[in-house]
Design an enzyme around this catalytic site. Structure first.
Site, PDB file in Angstrom:
ATOM      1  CG  ASP A  52      -0.371  -0.096   2.513  1.00 45.29           C
ATOM      2  OD1 ASP A  52       0.871  -0.180   2.601  1.00 45.29           O
ATOM      3  OD2 ASP A  52      -1.119  -0.067   3.518  1.00 45.29           O
ATOM      4  CB  SER A  53       4.572   1.722  -0.079  1.00 49.25           C
ATOM      5  OG  SER A  53       4.816   0.528  -0.810  1.00 49.25           O
ATOM      6  CG  ASP A  91       0.391  -4.055   2.047  1.00 50.80           C
ATOM      7  OD1 ASP A  91       0.440  -4.901   2.962  1.00 50.80           O
ATOM      8  OD2 ASP A  91       1.257  -3.166   1.883  1.00 50.80           O
ATOM      9  CE  LYS A 121       3.131  -6.019   3.831  1.00 54.00           C
ATOM     10  NZ  LYS A 121       2.646  -4.846   4.611  1.00 54.00           N
ATOM     11  CD  GLU A 123       0.319  -1.548   7.887  1.00 49.56           C
ATOM     12  OE1 GLU A 123      -0.067  -0.743   8.770  1.00 49.56           O
ATOM     13  OE2 GLU A 123       0.864  -1.193   6.820  1.00 49.56           O
ATOM     14  CD  GLU A 190       7.611  -0.342   7.712  1.00 53.87           C
ATOM     15  OE1 GLU A 190       6.652  -1.053   7.344  1.00 53.87           O
ATOM     16  OE2 GLU A 190       7.806   0.824   7.295  1.00 53.87           O
TER      17      GLU A 190
HETATM   18  O1  KIV Z   1       3.535  -1.122   1.681  1.00 51.33           O
HETATM   19  C1  KIV Z   1       4.724  -1.491   1.731  1.00 51.33           C
HETATM   20  O2  KIV Z   1       5.540  -1.187   0.858  1.00 51.33           O
HETATM   21  C2  KIV Z   1       5.139  -2.297   2.878  1.00 51.33           C
HETATM   22  C3  KIV Z   1       6.602  -2.552   3.035  1.00 51.33           C
HETATM   23  C4  KIV Z   1       7.262  -1.348   3.583  1.00 51.33           C
HETATM   24  C5  KIV Z   1       6.879  -3.750   3.869  1.00 51.33           C
HETATM   25  O3  KIV Z   1       4.330  -2.697   3.648  1.00 51.33           O
END
Ligand code: KIV
Length: 272
Positions: A52-53, A91, A121, A123, A190
């Site tokens: 989600d970056s 994500d 993924k 969080e 992280e």
């Molecule tokens: O969204 C992302 O890029 C991440 C990484 C920093 C692990 O969750």
């Protein structure tokens, strides 16, 4: 020679487990589009994270919060079309799983159905266990994410190193054990102290993949724009830049502009 010269053996969650058992380090990078993912896959990177970056590096938002489920699916489906070997983890965006486990399950199913990704993924630790459990019952593999969890940035207030104090470190260890017990196939840690991350990696049997978590874990992940040096203003201590694409791209764009302005481009051999 490309790793695809002979037909590539696909990476699965089981491959990652075997890699941990054999002491082989796992490589993971983010990607958000077809062209970049093709190169990452060809390079033999084990896991591609559609992070989600994307909210930051693709859309220019300050945080990861604004990106939507449909936008994540758009990025993930572009990546999946490019990949022959890597495991593609997607994500789950902010707001798509925190409400209740039923909503979490339908978000995860939508991601898997519409993007073709191989895993999701999420969080968080014990507070999202019910949602993880429910998603796992649908046969969807889940990667956990602890330490600095950017979707909670407004709770933390800053992006500084997490779990430096005893109490938060103990909570992180308990969360990691809970994620393993519930059935996550791997955990991202992280921005936490390297010795704490190494302890967690030894404590759990599933692979632990670090970003800003030192060398004592089972693998590493970086955001592709960061490691390529596309954004020259982001220089955290944990980041190793493998290129300076900002400078190279800037030069290329400036050269192109100059050639257009001078009439040098296109020349006769570039014309029909
Ligand atoms: O969204 C992302 O890029 C991440 C990484 C920093 C692990 O969750």
């Amino acid at each position: 020679m490309s790793v695809h010269a002979s037909s590539p053996k696909k990476i699965t969650t089981h491959t990652l487990q075997e890699m941990k058992q054999n002491g082989q380090k796992i490589s993971m990078l983010t990607a958000y589009d077809y062209s970049m993912a093709r190169i990452v896959d060809e390079a033999g990177i084990d896991v591609i994270l559609v992070g989600d970056s994307a909210s930051n590096v693709m859309a220019g938002h300050e945080t990861t919060l604004p990106i939507t489920l449909d936008q994540m699916i758009y990025h993930a489906s572009s990546v999946v079309r490019a990949v022959q070997r890597s495991l593609v983890v997607v994500d789950m965006p902010f707001g798509s799983y925190q409400g209740n486990s039923k909503e979490a399950l339908s978000s995860a199913i939508k991601i898997m159905k519409e993007s073709g990704g191989h895993a999701v993924k999420m969080e968080g630790g014990q507070e999202i266990l019910e949602s993880i459990r429910r998603i796992l019952t649908a046969g969807i593999p889940v990667m956990g994410h602890l330490g600095l969890t950017p979707q909670s940035i407004y709770k933390f207030g800053t992006y500084v190193v997490r779990a430096k104090e005893e109490e938060e470190a103990a909570r992180l260890i308990a969360d990691a054990k809970a994620l393993e017990e519930v059935g996550c196939f791997a955990i991202v840690l992280e921005k936490i102290p390297a010795d704490l991350a190494a302890r967690v990696a030894q404590m759990v049997q599933i692979p632990v993949i670090g970003i800003g978590a030192g060398a004592g874990v089972d693998g590493q992940v970086l955001v592709i724009h960061d490691m390529l040096g596309i954004n020259n203003e982001f220089n955290p201590r944990f980041l190793r830049k493998y290129n300076n694409l900002h400078a190279h791209m800037l030069q290329a764009f400036q050269d192109y502009k100059a050639d257009v302005q001078s009439g040098d481009f296109p020349n006769v051999s570039e014309s029909y």
